[in-house]
Design a protein around this motif. Structure first.
Motif, PDB file in Angstrom:
ATOM      1  N   ALA A   1      -8.470  -2.399 -25.426  1.00  0.00           N
ATOM      2  CA  ALA A   1      -9.856  -2.032 -25.118  1.00  0.00           C
ATOM      3  C   ALA A   1      -9.920  -0.628 -24.522  1.00  0.00           C
ATOM      4  O   ALA A   1     -10.878   0.112 -24.753  1.00  0.00           O
ATOM      5  CB  ALA A   1     -10.460  -3.043 -24.151  1.00  0.00           C
ATOM      6  N   ALA A   2      -8.919  -0.220 -23.763  1.00  0.00           N
ATOM      7  CA  ALA A   2      -8.900   1.118 -23.157  1.00  0.00           C
ATOM      8  C   ALA A   2      -8.652   2.198 -24.213  1.00  0.00           C
ATOM      9  O   ALA A   2      -9.158   3.313 -24.092  1.00  0.00           O
ATOM     10  CB  ALA A   2      -7.828   1.187 -22.075  1.00  0.00           C
TER      11      ALA A   2
ATOM     12  N   SER B   1       0.326 -15.696 -20.955  1.00  0.00           N
ATOM     13  CA  SER B   1      -1.101 -15.437 -20.745  1.00  0.00           C
ATOM     14  C   SER B   1      -1.321 -14.058 -20.132  1.00  0.00           C
ATOM     15  O   SER B   1      -2.226 -13.326 -20.532  1.00  0.00           O
ATOM     16  CB  SER B   1      -1.684 -16.521 -19.849  1.00  0.00           C
ATOM     17  OG  SER B   1      -3.016 -16.232 -19.522  1.00  0.00           O
ATOM     18  N   ALA B   2      -0.480 -13.682 -19.155  1.00  0.00           N
ATOM     19  CA  ALA B   2      -0.609 -12.367 -18.510  1.00  0.00           C
ATOM     20  C   ALA B   2      -0.329 -11.243 -19.506  1.00  0.00           C
ATOM     21  O   ALA B   2      -1.021 -10.213 -19.510  1.00  0.00           O
ATOM     22  CB  ALA B   2       0.337 -12.272 -17.318  1.00  0.00           C
ATOM     23  N   GLU B   3       0.679 -11.413 -20.360  1.00  0.00           N
ATOM     24  CA  GLU B   3       0.997 -10.396 -21.363  1.00  0.00           C
ATOM     25  C   GLU B   3      -0.141 -10.252 -22.371  1.00  0.00           C
ATOM     26  O   GLU B   3      -0.484  -9.142 -22.782  1.00  0.00           O
ATOM     27  CB  GLU B   3       2.304 -10.740 -22.069  1.00  0.00           C
ATOM     28  CG  GLU B   3       3.534 -10.560 -21.201  1.00  0.00           C
ATOM     29  CD  GLU B   3       4.797 -11.110 -21.836  1.00  0.00           C
ATOM     30  OE1 GLU B   3       4.728 -11.702 -22.938  1.00  0.00           O
ATOM     31  OE2 GLU B   3       5.868 -10.943 -21.212  1.00  0.00           O
ATOM     32  N   LYS B   4      -0.757 -11.366 -22.760  1.00  0.00           N
ATOM     33  CA  LYS B   4      -1.867 -11.328 -23.714  1.00  0.00           C
ATOM     34  C   LYS B   4      -3.059 -10.595 -23.104  1.00  0.00           C
ATOM     35  O   LYS B   4      -3.684  -9.755 -23.753  1.00  0.00           O
ATOM     36  CB  LYS B   4      -2.258 -12.756 -24.099  1.00  0.00           C
ATOM     37  CG  LYS B   4      -3.365 -12.846 -25.103  1.00  0.00           C
ATOM     38  CD  LYS B   4      -3.676 -14.284 -25.457  1.00  0.00           C
ATOM     39  CE  LYS B   4      -4.845 -14.370 -26.401  1.00  0.00           C
ATOM     40  NZ  LYS B   4      -5.237 -15.760 -26.659  1.00  0.00           N
ATOM     41  N   THR B   5      -3.367 -10.894 -21.840  1.00  0.00           N
ATOM     42  CA  THR B   5      -4.479 -10.230 -21.155  1.00  0.00           C
ATOM     43  C   THR B   5      -4.214  -8.737 -21.017  1.00  0.00           C
ATOM     44  O   THR B   5      -5.106  -7.916 -21.226  1.00  0.00           O
ATOM     45  CB  THR B   5      -4.695 -10.859 -19.762  1.00  0.00           C
ATOM     46  OG1 THR B   5      -4.877 -12.258 -19.916  1.00  0.00           O
ATOM     47  CG2 THR B   5      -5.893 -10.267 -19.069  1.00  0.00           C
ATOM     48  N   ALA B   6      -2.985  -8.366 -20.655  1.00  0.00           N
ATOM     49  CA  ALA B   6      -2.633  -6.950 -20.515  1.00  0.00           C
ATOM     50  C   ALA B   6      -2.746  -6.231 -21.856  1.00  0.00           C
ATOM     51  O   ALA B   6      -3.221  -5.085 -21.919  1.00  0.00           O
ATOM     52  CB  ALA B   6      -1.227  -6.817 -19.954  1.00  0.00           C
TER      53      ALA B   6
END
Length: 191
Positions: A178-179, A167-172
């Motif tokens: 987006a950046a 989940s953390a890798e997907k969010t990152a």
């Protein structure tokens, strides 16, 4: 062939003589402290912050040697317009080690990891009433609890950690994408 009279006595004396000539392996206790295994069951320590006064340890104790007293407090709502909640507050937590049989059921059933084994075993008292340790004394035992053993490096990663990492890798990755995306141009003339 008939047994020789006194043969048993001679064998017994021979065993005694052999034992007397061997070096002793007994350690003199007060001068030499024993080296205990890390999971020794000595005394029970209480981590008071984790105790929710669920009473599972006292109910499951076969000796009924755990005494818990509590009261309810009202907690104000977290957000305006919410409702008040009530929570249990620990008043007394005591274990009578004169009755305890060190089975460890209380530690196993505690769902919030509030009870732990400490390898300390030197807590003898001259008065049996002093073997009832109140929560402040149980808190002192908590600082002698050894750290848990390290995880096996060859073991499979726990499912919870794998899911959290994914989940953390997907969010990152979403934040990085987006950046990198350019901002759309704004229409001119509107302020």
């Amino acid at each position: 062939m008939p047994p020789i009279p006194g043969a048993g006595l001679a064998k017994g004396l021979a065993v005694t003589l052999r034992t007397m000539t061997k070096k002793t392996v007994t350690e003199q206790y007060p001068e030499h402290q024993p080296e205990l295994p890390p999971r020794t069951r000595g005394v029970i320590g209480l981590f008071e912050e984790n105790c929710t006064v669920c009473m599972l340890c006292a109910r499951e104790c076969p000796d009924w040697c755990i005494y818990i007293d509590s009261h309810k407090e009202t907690v104000p709502p977290a957000a305006p317009g919410g409702r008040e909640r009530s929570r249990n507050v620990l008043d007394r937590f005591a274990i009578d080690f004169a009755l305890c049989m060190y089975c460890g059921i209380c530690i196993e059933v505690c769902p919030f990891d509030a009870l732990f084994w400490s390898p300390e075993f030197e807590y003898a008292e001259t008065d049996i009433h002093e073997l009832t340790h109140e929560r402040d004394k149980l808190r002192e035992w908590m600082w002698t609890v050894p750290a848990p053993p390290a995880l096996d490096p060859a073991a499979e990663e726990p499912k919870e950690l794998a899911a959290a990492r994914k989940s953390a890798e997907k969010t990152a990755a979403e934040q990085a994408a987006a950046a990198e995306k350019p901002e759309p141009p704004r229409p001119e003339g509107d302020a």
